[in-house]
Motif scaffolding. Structure first.
Motif, PDB file in Angstrom:
ATOM      1  N   ASP A 106      15.518  19.675  23.811  1.00  0.00           N
ATOM      2  CA  ASP A 106      15.361  21.045  23.307  1.00  0.00           C
ATOM      3  C   ASP A 106      15.401  21.175  21.784  1.00  0.00           C
ATOM      4  N   GLN A 107      15.326  20.078  21.121  1.00  0.00           N
ATOM      5  CA  GLN A 107      15.287  20.164  19.663  1.00  0.00           C
ATOM      6  C   GLN A 107      13.937  19.628  19.182  1.00  0.00           C
ATOM      7  N   VAL A 108      13.520  20.135  18.023  1.00  0.00           N
ATOM      8  CA  VAL A 108      12.264  19.596  17.487  1.00  0.00           C
ATOM      9  C   VAL A 108      12.560  18.734  16.262  1.00  0.00           C
ATOM     10  N   PHE A 109      11.729  17.713  16.129  1.00  0.00           N
ATOM     11  CA  PHE A 109      11.851  16.812  14.978  1.00  0.00           C
ATOM     12  C   PHE A 109      10.471  16.567  14.430  1.00  0.00           C
ATOM     13  N   GLY A 110      10.444  16.144  13.186  1.00  0.00           N
ATOM     14  CA  GLY A 110       9.167  15.773  12.602  1.00  0.00           C
ATOM     15  C   GLY A 110       9.062  14.254  12.563  1.00  0.00           C
ATOM     16  N   MET A 111       7.884  13.756  12.921  1.00  0.00           N
ATOM     17  CA  MET A 111       7.663  12.314  12.831  1.00  0.00           C
ATOM     18  C   MET A 111       6.492  12.112  11.873  1.00  0.00           C
ATOM     19  N   PRO A 112       6.715  11.425  10.755  1.00  0.00           N
ATOM     20  CA  PRO A 112       5.620  11.231   9.801  1.00  0.00           C
ATOM     21  C   PRO A 112       4.426  10.579  10.487  1.00  0.00           C
ATOM     22  N   MET A 113       3.239  11.126  10.254  1.00  0.00           N
ATOM     23  CA  MET A 113       2.042  10.624  10.923  1.00  0.00           C
ATOM     24  C   MET A 113       1.741   9.178  10.546  1.00  0.00           C
ATOM     25  N   ASP A 154       1.360  20.019   7.993  1.00  0.00           N
ATOM     26  CA  ASP A 154       1.655  19.525   6.649  1.00  0.00           C
ATOM     27  C   ASP A 154       2.969  20.137   6.204  1.00  0.00           C
ATOM     28  N   VAL A 155       3.850  19.321   5.749  1.00  0.00           N
ATOM     29  CA  VAL A 155       5.099  19.877   5.240  1.00  0.00           C
ATOM     30  C   VAL A 155       5.379  19.296   3.856  1.00  0.00           C
ATOM     31  N   ILE A 156       6.174  20.051   3.135  1.00  0.00           N
ATOM     32  CA  ILE A 156       6.661  19.529   1.865  1.00  0.00           C
ATOM     33  C   ILE A 156       8.052  19.007   2.158  1.00  0.00           C
ATOM     34  N   GLN A 157       8.165  17.715   2.104  1.00  0.00           N
ATOM     35  CA  GLN A 157       9.429  17.127   2.504  1.00  0.00           C
ATOM     36  C   GLN A 157      10.405  17.130   1.335  1.00  0.00           C
ATOM     37  N   LYS A 158      11.632  17.537   1.647  1.00  0.00           N
ATOM     38  CA  LYS A 158      12.661  17.515   0.601  1.00  0.00           C
ATOM     39  C   LYS A 158      13.663  16.453   0.974  1.00  0.00           C
ATOM     40  N   PRO A 159      14.108  15.697  -0.006  1.00  0.00           N
ATOM     41  CA  PRO A 159      15.110  14.684   0.322  1.00  0.00           C
ATOM     42  C   PRO A 159      16.417  15.358   0.714  1.00  0.00           C
ATOM     43  N   SER A 203       0.850  -1.189   0.000  1.00  0.00           N
ATOM     44  CA  SER A 203       0.000   0.000   0.000  1.00  0.00           C
ATOM     45  C   SER A 203       0.884   1.237   0.000  1.00  0.00           C
ATOM     46  N   LEU A 204       0.505   2.162  -0.825  1.00  0.00           N
ATOM     47  CA  LEU A 204       1.326   3.355  -1.005  1.00  0.00           C
ATOM     48  C   LEU A 204       0.442   4.592  -0.924  1.00  0.00           C
ATOM     49  N   PRO A 205       1.017   5.687  -0.479  1.00  0.00           N
ATOM     50  CA  PRO A 205       0.224   6.921  -0.516  1.00  0.00           C
ATOM     51  C   PRO A 205       0.049   7.358  -1.974  1.00  0.00           C
ATOM     52  N   LEU A 206      -1.048   8.051  -2.244  1.00  0.00           N
ATOM     53  CA  LEU A 206      -1.278   8.534  -3.602  1.00  0.00           C
ATOM     54  C   LEU A 206      -0.238   9.556  -3.995  1.00  0.00           C
ATOM     55  N   SER A 207       0.150  10.313  -3.009  1.00  0.00           N
ATOM     56  CA  SER A 207       1.080  11.391  -3.286  1.00  0.00           C
ATOM     57  C   SER A 207       2.038  11.504  -2.124  1.00  0.00           C
ATOM     58  N   MET A 208       3.273  11.775  -2.420  1.00  0.00           N
ATOM     59  CA  MET A 208       4.222  11.892  -1.324  1.00  0.00           C
ATOM     60  C   MET A 208       4.696  13.321  -1.167  1.00  0.00           C
ATOM     61  N   ALA A 209       4.098  14.191  -1.930  1.00  0.00           N
ATOM     62  CA  ALA A 209       4.612  15.545  -1.915  1.00  0.00           C
ATOM     63  C   ALA A 209       4.321  16.236  -0.586  1.00  0.00           C
ATOM     64  N   VAL A 210       3.154  15.964  -0.027  1.00  0.00           N
ATOM     65  CA  VAL A 210       2.839  16.578   1.255  1.00  0.00           C
ATOM     66  C   VAL A 210       2.848  15.500   2.325  1.00  0.00           C
ATOM     67  N   THR A 211       3.584  15.750   3.360  1.00  0.00           N
ATOM     68  CA  THR A 211       3.655  14.787   4.445  1.00  0.00           C
ATOM     69  C   THR A 211       3.079  15.425   5.696  1.00  0.00           C
ATOM     70  N   LYS A 212       2.233  14.675   6.323  1.00  0.00           N
ATOM     71  CA  LYS A 212       1.717  15.150   7.608  1.00  0.00           C
ATOM     72  C   LYS A 212       2.697  14.676   8.664  1.00  0.00           C
ATOM     73  N   VAL A 213       3.239  15.593   9.414  1.00  0.00           N
ATOM     74  CA  VAL A 213       4.180  15.165  10.457  1.00  0.00           C
ATOM     75  C   VAL A 213       3.739  15.712  11.807  1.00  0.00           C
ATOM     76  N   MET A 214       4.121  14.963  12.848  1.00  0.00           N
ATOM     77  CA  MET A 214       3.906  15.449  14.210  1.00  0.00           C
ATOM     78  C   MET A 214       5.234  16.001  14.686  1.00  0.00           C
ATOM     79  N   ILE A 215       5.149  17.150  15.311  1.00  0.00           N
ATOM     80  CA  ILE A 215       6.394  17.721  15.812  1.00  0.00           C
ATOM     81  C   ILE A 215       6.627  17.202  17.222  1.00  0.00           C
ATOM     82  N   ILE A 216       7.770  16.612  17.412  1.00  0.00           N
ATOM     83  CA  ILE A 216       8.101  16.127  18.754  1.00  0.00           C
ATOM     84  C   ILE A 216       9.367  16.830  19.220  1.00  0.00           C
ATOM     85  N   GLU A 217       9.512  16.872  20.519  1.00  0.00           N
ATOM     86  CA  GLU A 217      10.647  17.600  21.063  1.00  0.00           C
ATOM     87  C   GLU A 217      11.483  16.651  21.901  1.00  0.00           C
TER      88      GLU A 217
END
Lengths: 82, 124, 916
Positions: free
Chosen positions: C795-802, C879-884, C778-792
């Motif tokens: 003292d640093q923040v990271f994105g975790m793909p939903m 929602d972020v636009i993820q860049k490799p 199973s694949l997402p239809l589009s990978m251009a927009v990724t929903k991420v949760m920001i976790i800390e």
């Protein structure tokens, strides 16, 4: 219009295409004494030439185009001479 | 008035190449990708001075196109050139019988194409 | 590349694909005449197209293929597997040529030999399989052109001047042809204008028209039945004439005209014997060989005579004959004799006919091979690779610093300037920490504080500039780097789209013309579809990405308006405006996504060939079923899917489907069925690969996994069959007893899983022993927009793909237990392993425990397993636009990419699989 039909004269202008032959034929059937002005004619499709030959028309003005005139004279003058 | 040439070929590459050559030479070019489309256009008012068609095309091939075109009163006498890679005498004879004017074997250089067009199209 | 060549290449690939498809369909239905005709058409058109360019290697092979397919189409050669194999080989070759042309603009020199070999083998195949060995004999008989048919009458009608011209030319060595063109009756209905054709006879000296028959009365005339005959005298060569009349070759006669035939005195035959004296004198001069005297007498005579007379005409010819070099005495005598009788000279008396000046055929100049260039370019040794590691590091650092400098030098007024400064400082600090440069760390922190205070980047820029100078002095290797980073690190001011990281297989290149719109620039379709360069769509993607980022800055602005400046009204208005822009941006984003969608058939279309080749090799019989090829997904997803799918298909063929004998023994049809289907479920694309092979035995898998230490004994016993079979996706697992040439290339199914997960997909397998195996991706239809949760964390923040987030919970420290040095907890009745994000990322800090004695745990899905990540805190999802990641960062397994936040700071997106 590649043939301009006047009262008793058909004036051939530029290239007279195959599509003109039927009209020309009809017109000449109704005007047996009509004359043809080829002065401005640069080429005519042989179907038209056949109509002119069969109708034994007389040429009022020969083409200015020397090459065309030479070719046409080779047959039109003979026919007329007959 | 610029002469209109109708080019029928399923190869977009050939269409593009022929169109370029002809347009540069001052012709108006119409095109179609197969016989069916071409015939539709001819029936709906397009009146080219010359038709150039490929033989091997999907839906309706060039020979069928010629046959149908000659049956249209407007196109009884229109010069039709075949532009194809085929070169069989039997096909040529058949094409001629169906009413083709000439046969060009691809590839045809731009100048050769123009030369032949000038030969079949008085006043071109 | 010029547009025509581009068009050619893109179309060539379509044709090659079509040819391969048709060939394979023909293997099932070899008598399908429609397919045969289609196949011929494709090869034929492709050959025709190739002829537009100077690619003799390609045209040569295609030409042989075309002839072969022509023979097959006509039934002269029967369709066979061997034939399909050879043609497929030939098309592969053409495909390679296309690649070369695309990459280097030309075909490599060493392909010439192969092209001859392939063309030859196709021709040999054709010759050997000719069912009826008779090739049609082309009867190229030319119209008879004997002298007997010379129409003297017609020559008679030529004006003397034309005949004199013709005679002179003929005497000078030219062959003159009398062209008789008798068009067939219905020639007008073949679009012909025979008069026009005749008028254009090359080098025509003269022409005439005559009627083939007497004309009927006008009323009965059929104007459209051609009844004329055209004749012309031409000085053109036979070849030129045949070329000119090539479409009516059967309607013309070409008659070479003897030069003497033009010598016909014409005129008034008055006078009679009056000229007897002249004839006698003339013959005497001839006998004495005094041609000069003869000429002088003839001229005097001519001046005295009326030019209209037959005599005058004859005299003119006499003078012309005398002037001809060399003069033909016999001919002159004959002409003089004719004066006596006033009859046309009898040229049949002439024994030596033509003063033959045969045209010497110009030997074609043979092209020498002097222009063949031997490729001498030897690629210069790449420098980066050759360096020691420390130097490579230095290069990397220098290029990172250079990029940071460029970032800082970007427009200073942007609202996200502060975030940008922080991000840059963070990068610099981390770099310096990595190389233990404590001086630098202190200096950077100082500069950062100054920059933040001044809200501009000057202090940091100063530090960076100074640093780069120093580095340049201390480590000369790094010197050129500032201008030209060789690591492939893209500088930010290059607005060019980030290159996609995936390896693109040659066949995939054709896919660059995304989306797959209509393919013909023909009017009937032009209005509906466009062919757009991928770069343009990528640019749109980048721009919409920037809009999304820019618009995300508005809420921050609203917040500042309210909190910092206390203008609540303005804040509300900004938020309202934001809502509007947000909606438009989302719609626009959606629209651009749509443009990027392409059908999975793009990947599927290669399977018929793949399955055919592999099954042939393995001696298996396989029936391939493709379903849902029209299902669409984002181009990147589709492309990322290609390699894993091929791997799975190979595996199924290699390990799944049995040999025909084995299948029969098991009571199955000898031919196995492999189904590949795609369909859309919600915002996911589901791809299933189903075979009816031997299936996977969970016990075998378990045992193997245990042997390879992938699972422990306890797990072994606990494991369900479904879980067991999915172990084949575990790293380092390979079930094949014998490593075959096909699948076991040291690449296991774990690579497939990794590739699928890279595009946020999931893969699952279920299997029944003896019945078959089904793999579901199973694949997402589009990978251009990724929903991420920001976790800390620390003292640093990271994105975790939903996609990975199952739940977020707070668990009391008391409920954590250590089993074998790893932390676990019981969550919803299951034991979940817990890992601290800090320790996974190598951060020295301990997880923060809140006042209630709880730690924040993010339960993440990892394939079919879950793992708990201990973090410090959770924030919102965005929602972020993820860049490799590119350049040196591309090697960081812990992150799947980065995204730009509304305040300009960079968010690193975690790659769960990479850190756990």
């Amino acid at each position: 219009m590649a043939i301009e039909y006047k009262k008793n004269q058909a004036v051939f202008v530029d290239v007279v295409s195959v599509d003109e032959a039927e009209t020309l034929l009809d017109w000449l059937q109704n005007k047996p004494n009509a004359k043809i002005d080829l002065g401005r004619c640069s080429h005519l499709h042989p179907s038209n030439l056949q109509v002119l030959l069969a109708a034994k028309v007389s040429i009022a003005v020969w083409p200015k185009d020397i090459n065309l005139r030479a070719w046409l004279e080779s047959i039109l003058t003979i026919t007329q001479a007959v | 008035m610029a002469k209109t040439i109708f080019v029928v070929d399923d190869s977009a590459t050939i269409l593009m190449s022929v169109k370029n050559n002809l347009e540069i030479a001052g012709y108006t070019v119409e095109s179609a990708a197969d016989g069916v489309i071409a015939l539709d256009k001819l029936k709906s008012g397009l009146k080219p001075d010359l038709i150039i068609t490929d033989i091997n095309m999907p839906n309706m091939n060039g020979l069928e196109l010629i046959e149908h075109t000659r049956a249209l009163p407007n196109f009884r006498f229109t010069p039709i050139l075949i532009l194809t890679t085929e070169n069989q005498q039997s096909s040529r004879d058949q094409a001629k019988k169906l009413g083709a004017t000439g046969w060009l074997v691809k590839p045809v250089g731009g100048s050769d194409l123009l030369k032949i067009i000038k030969q079949v199209l008085p006043g071109a | 590349m010029n547009p025509l060549l581009e068009q050619f290449l893109s179309e060539a690939r379509e044709f090659l694909q079509g040819i391969a498809e048709k060939l394979m369909q023909l293997e099932n239905t070899p008598d399908d005449s429609y397919l045969l005709v289609e196949l011929f058409r494709l090869v034929h058109t492709l050959k025709g197209n190739s002829g537009l360019f100077e690619f003799p290697e390609m045209t040569r092979v295609l030409h042989a293929g075309e002839d072969l397919m022509d023979a097959v189409r006509d039934g002269r050669v029967g369709f066979s597997q061997k034939l399909a194999d050879d043609l497929l080989d030939a098309m592969d070759f053409v495909s390679v040529l296309c690649d070369q042309i695309e990459q280097g603009g030309k075909i490599e020199a060493d392909m010439t030999v192969d092209s001859y070999r392939l063309a030859e083998s196709l021709r040999v195949l054709m010759a050997s399989q000719m069912t009826s060995a008779q090739t049609p004999v082309v009867d190229d008989a030319q119209p008879a052109s004997t002298k007997d048919t010379i129409n003297f009458l017609a020559l008679n009608q030529l004006p003397e001047t034309v005949r004199i011209d013709a005679y002179t030319r003929a005497m000078a060595g030219e062959t003159l042809y009398w062209v008789i063109y008798t068009p067939i009756e219905n020639c007008f209905f073949q679009g012909e204008d025979p008069f026009f054709t005749a008028r254009q006879t090359p080098e025509s000296l003269w022409g005439q028209i005559s009627a083939q028959e007497a004309w009927p009365p006008l009323a009965e005339l059929d104007a459209y039945r051609s009844a004329l005959r055209f004749e012309a005298l031409s000085a053109a060569s036979r070849e030129e004439l045949i070329e000119h009349y090539r479409y009516v070759e059967d309607q013309i006669q070409l008659i070479p005209v003897d030069p003497w035939s033009f010598v016909i005195p014409q005129g008034n035959p008055n006078g009679g014997p009056v000229y007897e004296d002249f004839v006698l004198d003339a013959l005497q001069y001839m006998d004495a060989g005094d041609l000069t005297a003869l000429r002088s007498v003839a001229e005097t005579m001519l001046q005295l005579s009326n030019p209209e007379l037959w005599l005058s005409s004859a005299l003119r010819w006499l003078i012309l004959l005398l002037d001809t070099v060399p003069p033909n005495h016999q001919a002159i005598t004959i002409l003089i004799e004719s004066l006596r009788s006033l009859k046309a000279p009898d040229w049949s008396l002439l024994t030596d006919t033509l003063p033959v000046v045969t045209a010497v055929a110009v030997a074609p100049t043979i092209e020498t091979g002097s222009e063949i260039k031997t490729p001498v370019e030897t690629s210069s040794v790449t420098r980066a690779d050759a360096k020691e590691i420390s130097e490579a590091d230095a290069l990397a650092l220098a290029s990172i610093f250079a990029t940071q400098l460029q970032i800082l030098q970007l427009d200073d007024n942007a609202s996200w300037q502060l975030g940008r400064i922080k991000a840059v400082a963070g990068v610099l600090l981390n770099c310096c920490k990595a190389i233990d440069d404590t001086h630098a760390i202190a200096a950077i922190e100082e500069a950062l504080a100054a920059s933040l205070a001044a809200e501009n980047s000057a202090p940091l820029i100063d530090w960076l500039t100074a640093r780069s100078l120093n580095v340049a002095v201390v480590k000369p290797v790094a010197e050129p780097i500032a201008e030209e980073p060789p690591i492939g690190l893209k500088t930010l001011d290059e607005a060019a789209p980030m290159p996609t990281v995936e390896e693109i297989t040659p066949e995939l290149v054709s896919a660059d013309d995304v989306p797959k719109f209509g393919r013909r620039p023909d009017e009937s379709t032009a209005a509906k579809s466009l062919k757009v360069d991928q770069a343009k769509i990528d640019r749109l993607m980048n721009l919409i990405g920037e809009i999304v980022v820019s618009k995300n800055a508005l809420p921050y602005l609203a917040q500042r308006a309210e909190e910092q400046f206390g203008v609540r009204e303005l804040s509300r208005e900004i938020k309202a405006q934001y809502a509007v822009i947000n909606r438009i941006a989302e719609e626009m984003q959606d629209a651009i996504m749509q443009v990027r969608m392409m059908p999975v058939s793009f990947v599927f279309q290669r399977f018929p060939r793949l399955v055919r080749d592999i099954s042939r090799k393995l001696g298996k019989e396989v029936h391939l079923v493709l379903e849902g090829e029209e299902t669409e997904a984002d181009k990147n997803i589709i492309e990322a899917l290609a390699d894993p799918l091929i791997h799975i298909v190979r595996n199924s063929l290699d390990h799944g489907l049995e040999l025909p004998d084995v299948r029969r023994a098991a009571g199955k049809p000898a031919s196995g069925t492999l189904t590949i289907k795609a369909n859309q479920e919600g915002d996911q694309v589901i791809i299933e690969i189903i075979d009816d092979g031997k299936g996977i035995d969970p016990e075998v898998i378990k045992r193997k996994a245990y042997e390879k230490n992938i699972i422990d004994e306890a797990t072994l016993e606990r494991m369900s069959d479904l879980e067991a079979v999915n172990l084949i996706f575990a790293a380092g697992f390979s079930t094949a007893e014998v490593v075959s040439d096909l699948s076991g290339r040291g690449v296991g199914m774990d690579v497939v899983r990794t590739a699928v997960e890279k595009v946020n997909g999931a893969i699952q397998l279920d299997s029944q022993v003896g019945k078959g195996t089904r793999i579901r991706i199973s694949l997402p239809l589009s990978m251009a927009v990724t929903k991420v949760m920001i976790i800390e964390s620390d003292d640093q923040v990271f994105g975790m793909p939903m996609d990975h987030v199952v739940e977020i919970v707070r668990i009391p420290v008391s409920e954590l237990t250590s089993i074998k040095q790893s932390l676990t907890t019981v969550f919803r009745g299951k034991i979940v392993a817990l890992k601290s994000l800090n320790s996974l990322l190598g951060l020295p800090a301990e997880p923060i425990v809140n006042s209630d004695g709880e730690v924040a745990v993010l339960i993440a899905r990892l394939g079919n397993e879950v793992v708990g990540l201990i973090v410090d805190d959770f924030h919102e999802t965005i929602d972020v636009i993820q860049k490799p990641l590119t350049g040196v960062l591309a090697g960081l397994g812990a992150y799947s990419g980065s995204a730009l936040m509304g305040d300009g700071s960079v968010l690193m997106i975690l790659n769960v699989r990479g850190i756990v």
